[in-house]
Write an enzyme that holds these catalytic residues in place. Structure first.
Site, short mmCIF file in Angstrom:
data_model
loop_
_atom_site.label_atom_id
_atom_site.label_comp_id
_atom_site.label_asym_id
_atom_site.label_seq_id
_atom_site.Cartn_x
_atom_site.Cartn_y
_atom_site.Cartn_z
N THR A 65 0.80 -1.21 0.19
CA THR A 65 -0.02 0.14 -0.03
C THR A 65 0.79 1.12 0.01
O THR A 65 0.53 2.48 -0.60
CB THR A 65 -0.71 -0.13 1.37
OG1 THR A 65 -1.88 -1.16 1.18
CG2 THR A 65 -1.67 1.32 1.53
N SER A 114 0.86 -7.28 -0.86
CA SER A 114 1.44 -8.28 0.01
C SER A 114 0.42 -9.38 0.02
O SER A 114 1.06 -10.70 0.35
CB SER A 114 1.50 -7.88 1.18
OG SER A 114 0.56 -7.51 2.19
N THR A 131 1.27 -4.29 4.16
CA THR A 131 0.94 -4.83 5.49
C THR A 131 0.26 -6.08 5.89
O THR A 131 0.55 -6.61 6.90
CB THR A 131 -0.13 -3.70 6.17
OG1 THR A 131 -1.33 -3.56 5.53
CG2 THR A 131 0.72 -2.37 6.11
N ASP A 132 -0.48 -6.42 4.90
CA ASP A 132 -1.20 -7.76 5.16
C ASP A 132 -0.71 -9.04 5.61
O ASP A 132 -0.90 -9.86 6.15
CB ASP A 132 -2.15 -7.98 3.99
CG ASP A 132 -3.28 -6.96 4.07
OD1 ASP A 132 -3.59 -6.59 2.93
OD2 ASP A 132 -3.80 -6.88 4.98
#
Lengths: 167, 167, 167, 167
Positions: free
Chosen positions: B15, B57, B86-87
């Site tokens: 992101t 991700s 981030t995931d």
């Protein structure tokens, strides 16, 4: 969050908090921007912000430094981030070196936080991380680096912070 | 600057680097923003930025993680900042824990760096400081905190990172 | 674009172009920001930017106003946007009212263009539109409104521009 | 402010209002940004903002255009700024040309208002000025220009608006 992770922010002024007053046609230290920076950084840890003074660091006196030293000495936090003007940040850092059992990180900015392009956000991010990872002691987080107090100076001609051991 | 202070940045997407393509009416990973962030942060240390991939991700595969692991293993730097979606940042961090003698910090952002309001700059600031102050190991710098790999997860419902030891 | 649509920008200084000089601990008029504003606004018309002076408008003299008047008088464009300090913008606008056959729009900002939050971009947008739609004459575009020169003043106490006909 | 100067803003969606939803890994129309833009522009005139819909303009239907036409027809304001997606802005503008006695300006942005670099603020500034200076009719304010409805199209390949009469 590890139990006990808490950072106390002490704001003293400096370029980071300068704003422009159109009616005065001049630039003064305003309310601290650190809370906005922490909010924008989606910071999710316990913290408190205390505004000790609103001074350009060329106006910070030995008496001011004594007040700052005393505040920390009598306070119970173990981690501090102090926002401060850049010109005398190394001097203030030096006066705090004898405070034991605390991680104290000084930071600020060469351009005000209210500007579109500013180093303020990056620097506060550095300081918040350093307050969590560095062993007790006093540090300065500026120019993308973490310096130990007593081993850093501001190079005014080049507008950056550097290690005193540097060639 | 201490002799030898050098940080290698490895960018993988996420992101933090998403941009909006008006003609596609959609949002894709673009060129990494980390260099702009370091420039705006007036970072004055030696660094190099290497773009390994440009992936969301959720699309990072085990093979991608192997490539990342291998890159670091064969490389000579001692300090790394990896920008990542981030995931699955905690999963990628786990796969790097066996790499010895290096300080590796993963970070990213919950809002793209190109946005007016973004956590990207603060997070990269945290990562750059952590890479300099933390002892060798793997860390995640998100949500205003520095976590050790293996002890952190992303709380999707609340859109933040938290320690796994947390109630 | 209609054949002949061309705008000449004349920059004179003012708050819109103020920048902070850390080494001087003060705020001075810097290079004009209008080109950056036009680029960010994805402006696709013919224009030229001429920097006539870099003055705070409290320092603009009658001689400066004569130079500005003469520049426009001898120039061939039909549409002008003049960026100017806000304090004496109405006075300067008055001195240009006798110039016939031209649409002249003065604008500026109460907060410098380099700030994160600024009226500068909005105001230049207003001025660029006014230069295309208003009949020949002199105007001021500030505080979200388009005023005719001679019928506007700056209300310093409230930091806004208002019509002189206002109660 | 001249007695009677009032602008009604009607928001319909479009790129100008798109935001990124991290949990969906996608980009959707969010709450309108026009109020923030007017506040930042230090706009000091009477206005009202009405959100009619939150659509990407490729999804705006003839029924939506009828609703928009009807809203204005039954409303009492004389000046309108309509924020709208860019892809079908010329089509929507065409359907409003028969509304007499009103100055109607459509605008939007090629990059979302929430981005650090965006044309949104400049464009709304253009529209607000045009609503005050242009004679009754329908206009589009994009790409730094004010076009009359029916004489403008979006050039998708070059991502800009241009006059239909252009060579």
């Amino acid at each position: 969050m590890l139990c006990g992770m808490f950072i106390k922010f002490l704001t003293t002024g400096g370029t980071i908090d300068k704003i422009y007053f159109d009616d005065l046609s001049q630039f003064e230290v305003g309310e601290s921007q650190v809370q906005h920076i922490l909010a924008e950084g989606l910071v999710d840890l316990d913290f408190e912000v205390v505004a000790l003074m609103h001074k350009d660091s060329l106006e910070v006196t030995d008496e001011d430094r004594r007040r700052l030293h005393e505040y920390i000495e009598q306070d119970h936090a173990r981690r501090y981030v102090i926002t401060h003007g850049t010109d005398t940040m190394p001097e203030t850092a030096e006066t705090l070196r004898d405070l034991e059992g605390r991680t104290i990180v000084l930071t600020g900015a060469l351009t005000p936080a209210r500007f579109r392009q500013t180093d303020a956000v990056f620097n506060v991010g550095m300081a918040v991380a350093t307050a969590q990872t560095a062993s007790p002691g006093v540090y300065i987080a500026m120019s993308g680096q973490v310096f130990e107090a007593g081993a850093v100076r501001k190079n005014r001609a080049e507008n950056r912070f550097e290690s005193i051991d540097r060639n």
